[in-house]
Design a protein around this motif. Sequence first.
Motif, PDB file in Angstrom:
ATOM      1  N   ALA A 139      -1.928  -0.116   2.585  1.00  0.00           N
ATOM      2  CA  ALA A 139      -1.390   1.153   3.077  1.00  0.00           C
ATOM      3  C   ALA A 139       0.111   1.062   3.261  1.00  0.00           C
ATOM      4  N   ASP A 140       0.556  -0.090   3.733  1.00  0.00           N
ATOM      5  CA  ASP A 140       1.995  -0.348   3.825  1.00  0.00           C
ATOM      6  C   ASP A 140       2.217  -1.841   3.680  1.00  0.00           C
ATOM      7  N   PHE A 141       3.324  -2.183   3.059  1.00  0.00           N
ATOM      8  CA  PHE A 141       3.613  -3.594   2.769  1.00  0.00           C
ATOM      9  C   PHE A 141       5.132  -3.801   2.801  1.00  0.00           C
ATOM     10  N   SER A 142       5.543  -4.906   3.429  1.00  0.00           N
ATOM     11  CA  SER A 142       6.972  -5.226   3.545  1.00  0.00           C
ATOM     12  C   SER A 142       7.310  -6.366   2.598  1.00  0.00           C
ATOM     13  N   TYR A 143       8.336  -6.139   1.772  1.00  0.00           N
ATOM     14  CA  TYR A 143       8.751  -7.152   0.788  1.00  0.00           C
ATOM     15  C   TYR A 143      10.255  -7.421   0.966  1.00  0.00           C
ATOM     16  N   ASP A 144      10.584  -8.692   1.177  1.00  0.00           N
ATOM     17  CA  ASP A 144      11.988  -9.084   1.379  1.00  0.00           C
ATOM     18  C   ASP A 144      12.688  -9.156   0.021  1.00  0.00           C
ATOM     19  N   ILE A 145      13.682  -8.278  -0.183  1.00  0.00           N
ATOM     20  CA  ILE A 145      14.412  -8.249  -1.460  1.00  0.00           C
ATOM     21  C   ILE A 145      15.838  -8.765  -1.302  1.00  0.00           C
TER      22      ILE A 145
ATOM     23  N   LEU B  55      12.017  -4.000   1.555  1.00  0.00           N
ATOM     24  CA  LEU B  55      11.474  -2.869   0.820  1.00  0.00           C
ATOM     25  C   LEU B  55      10.102  -2.565   1.416  1.00  0.00           C
ATOM     26  N   ILE B  56       9.987  -1.451   2.124  1.00  0.00           N
ATOM     27  CA  ILE B  56       8.731  -1.042   2.762  1.00  0.00           C
ATOM     28  C   ILE B  56       7.989  -0.130   1.791  1.00  0.00           C
ATOM     29  N   MET B  57       6.882  -0.623   1.232  1.00  0.00           N
ATOM     30  CA  MET B  57       6.105   0.121   0.246  1.00  0.00           C
ATOM     31  C   MET B  57       4.877   0.746   0.901  1.00  0.00           C
ATOM     32  N   MET B  58       4.547   1.956   0.506  1.00  0.00           N
ATOM     33  CA  MET B  58       3.428   2.711   1.075  1.00  0.00           C
ATOM     34  C   MET B  58       2.430   3.054  -0.028  1.00  0.00           C
ATOM     35  N   ASP B  59       1.115   2.912   0.330  1.00  0.00           N
ATOM     36  CA  ASP B  59       0.026   3.294  -0.590  1.00  0.00           C
ATOM     37  C   ASP B  59       0.212   2.632  -1.956  1.00  0.00           C
ATOM     38  N   GLY B  60       0.000   1.340  -1.981  1.00  0.00           N
ATOM     39  CA  GLY B  60       0.244   0.618  -3.223  1.00  0.00           C
ATOM     40  C   GLY B  60      -0.804  -0.426  -3.536  1.00  0.00           C
ATOM     41  N   LEU B  61      -0.467  -1.259  -4.524  1.00  0.00           N
ATOM     42  CA  LEU B  61      -1.380  -2.267  -5.030  1.00  0.00           C
ATOM     43  C   LEU B  61      -0.601  -3.523  -5.392  1.00  0.00           C
ATOM     44  N   VAL B  62      -1.176  -4.670  -5.036  1.00  0.00           N
ATOM     45  CA  VAL B  62      -0.596  -5.960  -5.405  1.00  0.00           C
ATOM     46  C   VAL B  62      -1.509  -6.614  -6.432  1.00  0.00           C
TER      47      VAL B  62
ATOM     48  N   THR C 269       2.983  -2.219  -7.074  1.00  0.00           N
ATOM     49  CA  THR C 269       3.149  -0.799  -7.385  1.00  0.00           C
ATOM     50  C   THR C 269       2.893  -0.009  -6.110  1.00  0.00           C
ATOM     51  N   ALA C 270       3.642   1.075  -5.944  1.00  0.00           N
ATOM     52  CA  ALA C 270       3.488   1.883  -4.737  1.00  0.00           C
ATOM     53  C   ALA C 270       3.913   3.316  -5.035  1.00  0.00           C
ATOM     54  N   LEU C 271       3.284   4.258  -4.283  1.00  0.00           N
ATOM     55  CA  LEU C 271       3.634   5.664  -4.466  1.00  0.00           C
ATOM     56  C   LEU C 271       4.992   5.974  -3.853  1.00  0.00           C
ATOM     57  N   ARG C 272       5.258   5.391  -2.682  1.00  0.00           N
ATOM     58  CA  ARG C 272       6.525   5.639  -2.014  1.00  0.00           C
ATOM     59  C   ARG C 272       7.044   4.335  -1.416  1.00  0.00           C
ATOM     60  N   ALA C 273       8.352   4.271  -1.196  1.00  0.00           N
ATOM     61  CA  ALA C 273       8.951   3.076  -0.586  1.00  0.00           C
ATOM     62  C   ALA C 273      10.245   3.480   0.107  1.00  0.00           C
ATOM     63  N   TYR C 274      10.649   2.625   1.071  1.00  0.00           N
ATOM     64  CA  TYR C 274      11.882   2.837   1.816  1.00  0.00           C
ATOM     65  C   TYR C 274      12.622   1.510   1.921  1.00  0.00           C
ATOM     66  N   LEU C 275      13.928   1.604   1.929  1.00  0.00           N
ATOM     67  CA  LEU C 275      14.751   0.417   2.145  1.00  0.00           C
ATOM     68  C   LEU C 275      15.120   0.333   3.618  1.00  0.00           C
ATOM     69  N   PHE C 276      14.954  -0.879   4.171  1.00  0.00           N
ATOM     70  CA  PHE C 276      15.243  -1.100   5.586  1.00  0.00           C
ATOM     71  C   PHE C 276      16.096  -2.351   5.722  1.00  0.00           C
ATOM     72  N   ARG C 277      17.209  -2.217   6.426  1.00  0.00           N
ATOM     73  CA  ARG C 277      18.125  -3.345   6.622  1.00  0.00           C
ATOM     74  C   ARG C 277      17.922  -3.922   8.008  1.00  0.00           C
ATOM     75  N   ASP C 278      17.663  -5.205   8.085  1.00  0.00           N
ATOM     76  CA  ASP C 278      17.433  -5.903   9.342  1.00  0.00           C
ATOM     77  C   ASP C 278      18.422  -7.065   9.446  1.00  0.00           C
ATOM     78  N   VAL C 279      19.568  -6.838  10.095  1.00  0.00           N
ATOM     79  CA  VAL C 279      20.624  -7.833  10.285  1.00  0.00           C
ATOM     80  C   VAL C 279      21.077  -8.352   8.927  1.00  0.00           C
ATOM     81  N   ASP C 280      20.601  -9.545   8.536  1.00  0.00           N
ATOM     82  CA  ASP C 280      21.045 -10.157   7.281  1.00  0.00           C
ATOM     83  C   ASP C 280      19.989 -10.068   6.196  1.00  0.00           C
TER      84      ASP C 280
END
Length: 399
Positions: free
Chosen positions: A248-254, A225-232, A210-221
């Motif tokens: 505080a920030d977490f990167s998840y490969d989707i 999903l970059i999540m900010m201020d969240g919980l695992v 769970t996260a308050l905010r997130a951004y999608l980031f494309r890296d080549v192939d």
Amino acid sequence: MISDISLIRLYGSESFYWSEDPVSRYDRYLLSQLLLIFGLFALILVGILWINHAVRLFDRLISDGHSTLTFLEFSALALPNTIRIALPIASFVATIYVTHRFYSESELTVMQATGSSPWRMVRPVLIFGVFVALMMTLLNHILLPASISQLKLRETEVAQYSSVRLLTEGTFLHPVPGTTFFVHSIDTDGSLNDIFLSDHRHADETLTYTALRAYLFRDVDRTLLIMMDGLVQRLSNDTKALATTSFADFSYDITDLLTSDRLTRRSLRELSTEELLFKREIIATTEGYPIGAQVEELHLRFARSMVCIAAALLGFSVLQVGTFSRYGIWPRTAIAFICLLAMEIIRTNMSRPVVEEPSLWPLIYLPALLGLITASFFLWLADHPSLIQRILTLRHIAT
């Protein structure tokens, strides 16, 4: 028997002159008419099938935010498969139409008066069937595998580089089995608010992000999903122990959520004929297709071409049998259609035995062979009109 004829047919300002060698002129004329009507019916059938496919494709692509060019590209790549479906039907309908027209305008009657047998008059139809079969061969062995391969590649690219499947506000989505994704709202700058992601694809644990905010980031192939201020939350399915970690920030490969096995695994129709001939063991290992399924697909590509020849010959030969009827050509057309339908029913029943036992591959050619035999039988009946007359006389006496 008429040994010398001169037949003049007027079409507006053009004239068709038939003399000295009526047989060769008949071949060219009938073949040209078959090709013309075949092109017309093929265009109509392909248009109907393509529109039916394009409507669904348009709704899926355009509503998901893709451009019109993407829709046109996908539609063009789907055309070879649409044409493959339409060719046998168009060849059959064209043969029926042209044969009936030639009978109604007495052109075939003139040919019969010159002493030409049904076996001789069927020659341009056979050439026409071979021509359609060559078109089908080109589709099955070259164009269709290439178009399916390119279509699959574009589907993969759209799935990887488009986040449309995840960017749906206020809806719980399941991109792949075992995952659940939810986003409450999306800002104009593309940032995601109030994210929920549950991954329960592993038997031993369930991960929930769970996260308050997130951004999608494309890296080549890859798509991250970059999540900010969240919980695992990590839940052990065996011990039912729950562990939580704040970040505080977490990167998840989707990437694997956007690209399923259905897109990465090649279909049988996508495989080239060369691979099906010489690389069956490799395909069985890497793609997971059994040898029987590969053999069935390989021989089916050749058998479809033979079906085009059988369909054309059936349309011509069945109309040769019989005399004038107040019901017109519909009874004989229905017989020809039933024969064509029987060929397709037999074909669908021949696939399973070949998949289970590859050595039974000759069964794939049985429907087309039966169609050719049936057409030959009707031509033989047409070449023996006295036999048909005796049968009709006996039937009349019996009734």
